[in-house]
Design a protein around this motif. Structure first.
Motif, PDB file in Angstrom:
ATOM      1  N   PRO A 112      40.554  46.618  44.060  1.00 34.44           N
ATOM      2  CA  PRO A 112      41.900  45.483  43.600  1.00 34.44           C
ATOM      3  C   PRO A 112      42.982  46.113  43.157  1.00 34.44           C
ATOM      4  CG  PRO A 112      40.084  45.297  42.183  1.00 34.44           C
ATOM      5  CD  PRO A 112      39.518  46.361  43.076  1.00 34.44           C
ATOM      6  N   PRO A 113      44.093  45.602  43.539  1.00 41.08           N
ATOM      7  CA  PRO A 113      44.337  44.606  44.423  1.00 41.08           C
ATOM      8  C   PRO A 113      44.542  45.066  46.052  1.00 41.08           C
ATOM      9  CG  PRO A 113      46.337  45.185  43.404  1.00 41.08           C
ATOM     10  CD  PRO A 113      45.473  45.926  42.923  1.00 41.08           C
ATOM     11  N   TRP A 114      44.297  46.420  46.147  1.00 41.85           N
ATOM     12  CA  TRP A 114      44.510  46.954  47.435  1.00 41.85           C
ATOM     13  C   TRP A 114      43.416  46.392  48.543  1.00 41.85           C
ATOM     14  CZ3 TRP A 114      49.293  48.178  46.348  1.00 41.85           C
ATOM     15  CH2 TRP A 114      49.462  48.916  45.016  1.00 41.85           C
ATOM     16  N   ASN A 115      42.472  46.099  48.059  1.00 45.13           N
ATOM     17  CA  ASN A 115      41.403  45.350  49.201  1.00 45.13           C
ATOM     18  C   ASN A 115      41.839  44.362  49.646  1.00 45.13           C
ATOM     19  OD1 ASN A 115      41.086  44.194  46.588  1.00 45.13           O
ATOM     20  ND2 ASN A 115      38.916  44.153  46.561  1.00 45.13           N
ATOM     21  N   LEU A 116      42.625  43.202  48.743  1.00 49.65           N
ATOM     22  CA  LEU A 116      42.910  42.032  49.253  1.00 49.65           C
ATOM     23  C   LEU A 116      44.405  42.193  50.024  1.00 49.65           C
ATOM     24  CD1 LEU A 116      42.982  39.084  49.095  1.00 49.65           C
ATOM     25  CD2 LEU A 116      44.457  38.991  47.121  1.00 49.65           C
ATOM     26  N   ALA A 117      45.103  43.135  49.782  1.00 53.19           N
ATOM     27  CA  ALA A 117      46.234  43.401  50.541  1.00 53.19           C
ATOM     28  C   ALA A 117      46.097  43.810  51.899  1.00 53.19           C
ATOM     29  CB  ALA A 117      47.177  44.388  49.502  1.00 53.19           C
ATOM     30  N   ALA A 118      44.928  44.722  52.054  1.00 51.65           N
ATOM     31  CA  ALA A 118      44.557  45.316  53.209  1.00 51.65           C
ATOM     32  C   ALA A 118      43.916  44.302  54.022  1.00 51.65           C
ATOM     33  CB  ALA A 118      43.587  46.550  52.850  1.00 51.65           C
ATOM     34  N   HIS A 201      37.321  36.208  42.486  1.00 46.89           N
ATOM     35  CA  HIS A 201      37.438  37.019  41.244  1.00 46.89           C
ATOM     36  C   HIS A 201      36.238  38.065  41.591  1.00 46.89           C
ATOM     37  CE1 HIS A 201      38.381  38.798  37.738  1.00 46.89           C
ATOM     38  NE2 HIS A 201      37.155  38.816  37.159  1.00 46.89           N
ATOM     39  N   MET A 202      35.013  37.554  41.710  1.00 44.04           N
ATOM     40  CA  MET A 202      33.948  38.270  41.692  1.00 44.04           C
ATOM     41  C   MET A 202      33.698  39.400  42.850  1.00 44.04           C
ATOM     42  SD  MET A 202      29.888  36.928  41.746  1.00 44.04           S
ATOM     43  CE  MET A 202      28.526  38.179  41.637  1.00 44.04           C
ATOM     44  N   GLY A 206      37.964  41.280  41.132  1.00 44.28           N
ATOM     45  CA  GLY A 206      37.380  41.576  39.867  1.00 44.28           C
ATOM     46  C   GLY A 206      36.382  42.656  39.875  1.00 44.28           C
ATOM     47  N   SER A 207      36.253  43.401  41.299  1.00 44.41           N
ATOM     48  CA  SER A 207      35.356  44.256  41.341  1.00 44.41           C
ATOM     49  C   SER A 207      35.602  45.167  42.452  1.00 44.41           C
ATOM     50  CB  SER A 207      33.828  43.670  41.512  1.00 44.41           C
ATOM     51  OG  SER A 207      33.897  43.018  43.148  1.00 44.41           O
ATOM     52  N   ALA A 208      34.989  46.261  42.311  1.00 43.70           N
ATOM     53  CA  ALA A 208      35.231  47.216  43.390  1.00 43.70           C
ATOM     54  C   ALA A 208      34.321  47.624  44.618  1.00 43.70           C
ATOM     55  CB  ALA A 208      35.836  48.574  42.776  1.00 43.70           C
ATOM     56  N   GLU A 209      33.235  46.639  44.267  1.00 47.10           N
ATOM     57  CA  GLU A 209      32.203  46.822  45.431  1.00 47.10           C
ATOM     58  C   GLU A 209      32.575  46.268  46.785  1.00 47.10           C
ATOM     59  OE1 GLU A 209      30.606  47.124  41.270  1.00 47.10           O
ATOM     60  OE2 GLU A 209      31.821  45.953  42.376  1.00 47.10           O
ATOM     61  N   SER A 480      28.498  41.847  33.969  1.00 49.02           N
ATOM     62  CA  SER A 480      29.509  41.118  34.718  1.00 49.02           C
ATOM     63  C   SER A 480      30.680  41.817  35.405  1.00 49.02           C
ATOM     64  CB  SER A 480      29.746  39.916  33.964  1.00 49.02           C
ATOM     65  OG  SER A 480      30.999  39.202  34.499  1.00 49.02           O
ATOM     66  N   VAL A 481      31.103  41.355  36.387  1.00 50.10           N
ATOM     67  CA  VAL A 481      32.498  41.689  36.472  1.00 50.10           C
ATOM     68  C   VAL A 481      33.501  41.479  35.308  1.00 50.10           C
ATOM     69  CG1 VAL A 481      32.397  41.541  39.111  1.00 50.10           C
ATOM     70  CG2 VAL A 481      33.186  39.521  37.700  1.00 50.10           C
ATOM     71  N   PRO A 482      34.652  42.115  35.103  1.00 52.64           N
ATOM     72  CA  PRO A 482      35.556  41.461  34.075  1.00 52.64           C
ATOM     73  C   PRO A 482      35.659  40.083  33.972  1.00 52.64           C
ATOM     74  CG  PRO A 482      36.531  43.515  35.276  1.00 52.64           C
ATOM     75  CD  PRO A 482      35.302  43.030  35.996  1.00 52.64           C
ATOM     76  N   MET A 483      35.953  39.662  32.517  1.00 53.18           N
ATOM     77  CA  MET A 483      35.991  38.117  32.398  1.00 53.18           C
ATOM     78  C   MET A 483      37.426  37.598  32.654  1.00 53.18           C
ATOM     79  SD  MET A 483      33.039  37.018  31.864  1.00 53.18           S
ATOM     80  CE  MET A 483      32.984  35.616  30.343  1.00 53.18           C
ATOM     81  N   GLY A 484      38.420  38.615  32.923  1.00 56.54           N
ATOM     82  CA  GLY A 484      39.896  38.322  33.031  1.00 56.54           C
ATOM     83  C   GLY A 484      40.280  39.229  34.063  1.00 56.54           C
ATOM     84  N   SER A 485      41.664  39.184  34.635  1.00 52.60           N
ATOM     85  CA  SER A 485      42.241  39.967  35.376  1.00 52.60           C
ATOM     86  C   SER A 485      42.216  41.353  35.116  1.00 52.60           C
ATOM     87  CB  SER A 485      43.685  39.405  35.468  1.00 52.60           C
ATOM     88  OG  SER A 485      44.440  40.382  36.320  1.00 52.60           O
ATOM     89  N   ARG A 486      41.967  42.091  35.943  1.00 49.38           N
ATOM     90  CA  ARG A 486      41.883  43.671  36.328  1.00 49.38           C
ATOM     91  C   ARG A 486      43.333  44.317  35.902  1.00 49.38           C
ATOM     92  NH1 ARG A 486      37.133  46.417  38.430  1.00 49.38           N
ATOM     93  NH2 ARG A 486      38.645  48.003  38.875  1.00 49.38           N
TER      94      ARG A 486
END
Length: 512
Positions: A112-118, A201-202, A206-209, A480-486
């Protein structure tokens, strides 16, 4: 008291209950699991069915995706499968919308955030005109999270309202977001917007999986729960299936659990130091209602029982598994999410990933296809629903219209939780007013951004840890994934800048 002298009754043999039993048994606590069904797995169990030709097959309550972000569930599965070799990856999670538009999560970056952008750049659901209408400040709110505060901040806001605030393109709204909201068995107008943001987020930021997942390589019982049940037996856990828990009574020494055979009337009391109630919403409400005073006779106990009574069940859902006389087209994906096809929400071609279906397909030259319909309206007629689901299947996979159905199995249930618009803090958590009573399950409030099967496993670990640490024993902890923004403070600062810019623009317009 030594760990082995402690005794805990776990009510429920689903993911939450089995996780709690595992966590306790690994610290030397004596555990008894009471499960209503005759097989473990709860709402993720499977069972054998007989086919017209005398053969046997497997049935379940429907396809489940084991996402890579399910860290705590995977920790359970690794106890019997360290490399998770019994899970099989699916290459894609395509989503198709009636009238055109198909999204894919394959081959997009995972960071993230490249996954969302792509994803946005590749998706036909996001055109330039639609993107221009997106409220950038609201969109940044998906990145500017801080759990658990974000849960409370969106109290009373539905998933549909979150989408409205974003001004997302209509196709993106239906295809990329409402499909996921409905995976919680809920209409987006009744489903918590905070849960939608947590899921976003999850899985995305919030994650790279990534949003890809694994599935069991065979039926759930053979692949997951029978091995785990055998492992628990080796740890000294007593598992009693076919037992319905009727009530829980607090005693000076702990608790007593009243249970009966599901197919009989011989009641028994099980005495223990503590109890884990790891039930679906219907079962939890029933047991607490039939256990006067559970949680204490004071105001705190009464408020807790009221909170449990307020847990809502999601609308009914249907799972229809069809054994066809011929094969679906080879290009059909193993799993396909659908939007706009009436009540039909997804289609699975089981021989593409479950070995029992693969064997049947090879022997009979047919396909095993599973259809899901979520959030069914009250009063839905079963015969009409089946007809609509089959009609929509023929629209999505036209070749199935020319195939005969040699066998079918139908499940219609209403026992999943509706995480609705009620205040987040009003939902009961793992802890109860009585330290000898703890809750676990996907209906239980959890500070972490987790959901569905992962919430069940996470709260199972947390319930075990609550009892263990109360007895001075080491717990296990959860991931857990991070509780806040990466991205740290960047989203918050960007939103603040946008608001300031808009405010100056409004003042400037007023000055003119």
């Amino acid at each position: 008291m030594a760990p082995g002298e402690r005794h805990v009754v776990v009510v429920g043999g689903g993911i939450a209950g089995l996780t709690a039993a595992l966590g306790l048994a690994e610290r030397g606590v004596r555990v008894t699991v009471l499960e209503r069904e005759h097989r473990l797995g709860g709402r993720v169990r499977s069972w054998p069915v007989e086919l017209p030709d005398g053969g046997t097959a497997q049935m379940s309550r429907g396809f489940h995706a084991f996402f890579r972000q399910y860290y705590n569930l995977r920790a359970v599965l690794r106890r019997t499968d360290p490399t998770l070799s019994r899970l099989r990856p699916l290459d894609d999670y395509p989503l198709v919308r009636d009238g055109g538009g198909r999204d894919s999560f394959a081959k997009i970056p995972r960071t993230p955030p490249w996954n969302l952008a792509a994803f946005v750049a590749r998706s036909p659901s996001f055109d330039l005109a639609g993107l221009a209408a997106v409220d950038v400040e609201a969109a940044l709110g998906l990145l500017d999270v801080d759990f658990p505060a974000t849960y409370s901040a969106l109290d009373g806001v539905s998933a549909a309202e979150v989408l409205d605030r974003l001004h997302f393109p209509e196709q993106a709204r239906h295809l990329a977001l409402e499909v996921f909201a409905r995976s919680f068995f809920a209409d987006p107008r009744e489903f918590s917007g905070a849960e939608l943001v947590a899921m976003f987020h999850m899985y995305f930021v919030g994650s790279a999986e990534g949003l890809l997942f694994d599935v069991p390589a065979d039926d759930y019982d053979a692949t997951l729960w029978a091995p785990l049940g055998a492992h628990l037996h080796r740890l000294g856990v007593t598992v009693r299936t076919g037992r319905t828990v009727d009530a829980v009574t607090e005693t000076p020494e702990g608790v007593s659990v009243l249970h009966t055979p599901r197919d009989g009337d011989a009641t028994e009391w099980e005495h223990a130091d503590a109890v884990v109630l790891a039930l679906d919403p219907v079962g939890l409400r029933r047991v607490v209602h039939s256990s006067p005073g559970l949680g204490g006779d004071d105001a705190a106990g009464a408020a807790w029982r009221e909170a449990v009574a307020g847990i809502r069940s999601a609308p009914a859902f249907a799972v229809w598994r069809l054994w066809f006389s011929g094969l679906v087209a080879p290009e059909r994906p193993p799993f396909l999410g659908t939007s706009g096809y009436g009540p039909l929400d997804n289609i699975s071609v089981l021989e593409r990933f479950e070995d029992h279906a693969t064997r049947w397909s090879a022997e009979h030259g047919g396909s095993v296809v599973e259809l899901h319909a979520y959030a069914l309206p009250e009063g839905t007629a079963e015969a009409e629903l089946r007809e609509r689901m089959l009609t929509e299947l023929h629209r999505v996979h036209p070749e199935t219209a020319g195939l005969d159905v040699v066998h079918d199995e139908w499940v219609l249930e209403r026992d999943c939780v509706l995480v609705g618009l009620e205040p987040w803090r009003s939902r009961p958590g793992v802890r109860t007013p009585d330290p000898a009573v703890v809750l676990a399950g996907d209906a239980v409030r959890c500070d972490l951004p987790v959901a569905l099967m992962e919430r069940a496993a996470t709260t199972g670990w947390m319930a075990a840890d609550r009892l263990l640490t109360g007895w001075g024993l080491p717990g296990h902890g959860v991931w857990s994934v991070p509780m806040g923004s990466r991205m740290g403070p960047v989203p918050r600062l960007a939103r603040r800048g946008i608001r300031a810019f808009r405010s100056r623009g409004r003042r400037g317009a007023g000055d003119r």
